[in-house]
Design a protein around this motif. Sequence first.
Motif, PDB file in Angstrom:
ATOM      1  N   GLU A 173     -14.843   6.727  -2.914  1.00 29.23           N
ATOM      2  CA  GLU A 173     -13.319   5.954  -3.128  1.00 29.23           C
ATOM      3  C   GLU A 173     -12.176   6.607  -3.758  1.00 29.23           C
TER       4      GLU A 173
ATOM      5  N   ALA B  78     -10.766   9.057  -2.383  1.00 31.25           N
ATOM      6  CA  ALA B  78      -9.853   8.094  -0.337  1.00 31.25           C
ATOM      7  C   ALA B  78      -8.428   8.026  -0.877  1.00 31.25           C
ATOM      8  N   CYS B  79      -7.940   7.860  -2.277  1.00 35.95           N
ATOM      9  CA  CYS B  79      -7.015   7.211  -2.981  1.00 35.95           C
ATOM     10  C   CYS B  79      -6.325   8.919  -3.815  1.00 35.95           C
TER      11      CYS B  79
ATOM     12  N   ARG C  60      -6.409  11.294  -2.250  1.00 35.30           N
ATOM     13  CA  ARG C  60      -5.822  11.721  -1.130  1.00 35.30           C
ATOM     14  C   ARG C  60      -4.343  11.203  -0.506  1.00 35.30           C
ATOM     15  N   ARG C  61      -4.417   9.367  -0.302  1.00 36.29           N
ATOM     16  CA  ARG C  61      -3.720   8.848   0.119  1.00 36.29           C
ATOM     17  C   ARG C  61      -2.087   9.039  -1.031  1.00 36.29           C
TER      18      ARG C  61
ATOM     19  N   TYR D 251      -2.115   3.891  -6.568  1.00 36.55           N
ATOM     20  CA  TYR D 251      -3.560   4.938  -5.920  1.00 36.55           C
ATOM     21  C   TYR D 251      -4.134   5.783  -6.746  1.00 36.55           C
TER      22      TYR D 251
ATOM     23  N   ALA E 106       2.195   5.344  -4.682  1.00 37.55           N
ATOM     24  CA  ALA E 106       1.818   6.720  -5.125  1.00 37.55           C
ATOM     25  C   ALA E 106       0.856   6.133  -6.177  1.00 37.55           C
TER      26      ALA E 106
ATOM     27  N   GLY F 170      -0.642  12.099  -0.093  1.00 39.23           N
ATOM     28  CA  GLY F 170      -0.155  11.358   1.106  1.00 39.23           C
ATOM     29  C   GLY F 170       1.527  11.171   1.207  1.00 39.23           C
ATOM     30  N   LEU F 171       1.894   9.904   0.396  1.00 37.31           N
ATOM     31  CA  LEU F 171       2.978   9.264   0.238  1.00 37.31           C
ATOM     32  C   LEU F 171       3.912  10.356  -0.183  1.00 37.31           C
TER      33      LEU F 171
ATOM     34  N   ASN G 278       0.446  -1.271   0.058  1.00 38.32           N
ATOM     35  CA  ASN G 278       0.108   0.492   0.019  1.00 38.32           C
ATOM     36  C   ASN G 278       0.502   1.194  -0.123  1.00 38.32           C
ATOM     37  N   GLN G 279       1.893   1.320  -0.567  1.00 40.01           N
ATOM     38  CA  GLN G 279       3.561   2.181  -0.938  1.00 40.01           C
ATOM     39  C   GLN G 279       3.110   2.525  -2.413  1.00 40.01           C
TER      40      GLN G 279
END
Length: 294
Positions: A152, A155-156, A158-159, A137, A134, A162-163, A131-132
């Motif tokens: 969804e 959320a993806c 924003r993840r 995602y 980017a 963040g990464l 799950n790392q």
Amino acid sequence: MDDVARLEHMAHQLEQDGDDMKAIRLMEKAVSLRGDASSPDALHAVERLIVKYNTVAVRSFKSDDYETATALLSNAQSLTDPSRPVFEVSPETRLRLRGTTYNNLGCMERRRGRLELAAKYLRLSLEHDGNQSAVTYLNLAAIYTQMRRAEEAVACSRRAIGLLSAPGNTTAAQNPGLIAVAHHNLAMALESLDPDACLSAYETALNVARSGLGPTSPTTVSIQRNYERFSSRMGTARRAANAAESMAPPSQTFLPPLQTRTASTARGAARHTPPTGSVRRGTTATDAGTPRAG
């Protein structure tokens, strides 16, 4: 020079000449001759072959050659199977390569319009990458947006942001357009959820793209086009809402219901006639429907 070294040298020459498919065949022979022995040299050879499978597969499906791409990615899946002893010296290498292969399978299926299958492959890719990733995602966010699964997609996105923004992350530095794409994907996902936050995300994406890629970059131009499209739609919606409010009917006056009068009540009413002007006024709630953007 032994047979393995000779085959690998010939494959390298074919790569330099641009004949990737012949190079792949020679690389496959060299890997086969090495067997499944677990050694750094064998691992390096297998890794080079899997990377080559993926590179040529991506180029193939982007040219709509799905038959070649599917075959190459299937070979990459087979070589990254958990049962392969060659990865005993580096299990994390197998996970990374298998994650890359699943990501590219997802991108291919998205291009073919098979969105459910594409999303499945991308989720598998994230499982193997811890799950790392980017990039994965971002790809998944784009697919969820197409599938109208906005929450969804948000959320993806924003993840991914963040990464990419995490200290020590080198991916964004190597590809400055990724941060812009991440904010753009977030904006696309927010169009139907939060118009104001959507506009803010588009503005951020455009500013990042202009500073990192330049105003004439295809990525910048694409982001600006979508930003202007949504801004125009928002302006139209707000003008329509204002017009609806200005055209709302005024409050109306209602008389109280009439009562049936008997002769006796009529005589009583004559003796107790209320002063003129005691009519009660009623109001109606005006529902001016405001069009929603998106």
